[in-house]
Motif scaffolding. Structure first.
Motif, short mmCIF file in Angstrom:
data_model
loop_
_atom_site.label_atom_id
_atom_site.label_comp_id
_atom_site.label_asym_id
_atom_site.label_seq_id
_atom_site.Cartn_x
_atom_site.Cartn_y
_atom_site.Cartn_z
N ARG A 3 0.42 0.47 6.72
CA ARG A 3 -0.63 0.17 5.75
C ARG A 3 -0.56 -1.12 4.96
N TYR A 4 0.61 -1.74 4.78
CA TYR A 4 0.87 -2.82 3.88
C TYR A 4 1.30 -4.05 4.71
N ASN A 5 0.66 -5.11 4.47
CA ASN A 5 0.75 -6.43 5.16
C ASN A 5 0.96 -7.56 4.19
N LEU A 6 1.31 -8.58 4.65
CA LEU A 6 1.66 -9.89 3.73
C LEU A 6 0.15 -10.84 3.96
N ARG A 7 -0.11 -11.67 2.82
CA ARG A 7 -1.21 -12.59 2.72
C ARG A 7 -0.50 -13.65 1.91
N ASP A 44 8.33 -3.56 3.41
CA ASP A 44 8.97 -2.70 4.10
C ASP A 44 9.12 -1.32 3.27
N ILE A 45 9.45 -1.45 1.89
CA ILE A 45 9.52 -0.48 1.07
C ILE A 45 8.30 0.46 0.89
N LEU A 46 7.24 -0.28 0.62
CA LEU A 46 5.79 0.62 0.51
C LEU A 46 5.50 1.20 1.79
N ASN A 47 5.70 0.45 2.98
CA ASN A 47 5.43 1.04 4.24
C ASN A 47 6.28 2.39 4.55
#
Length: 67
Positions: A3-7, A44-47
């Protein structure tokens, strides 16, 4: 799929929520303008929290079906 990624934005990193395409929030704090290491840790934490939440919903539904 996570669900979470970086930008990258202006040389710093933002954790993006794939469901909204907006910066992720934790306790009403946007996960933006972070170093790469901080942002990777937050992804990592949020996923992991998202996976735990999804699994707990599955177990809850299963328990209700068996009751």
């Amino acid at each position: 799929m996570c669900r979470y990624n970086l930008r990258m934005e202006d040389g710093l990193w933002t954790v993006v929520d794939a469901t909204t395409q907006r910066p992720a929030e934790l306790n009403n704090v946007q996960m933006a303008r972070m170093t790469w290491r901080e942002a990777c840790d937050m992804v990592d934490i949020l996923n992991n929290l998202d996976r735990i939440s999804s699994l707990s919903e599955c177990y809850e539904a299963s328990a209700k079906a068996m009751a």
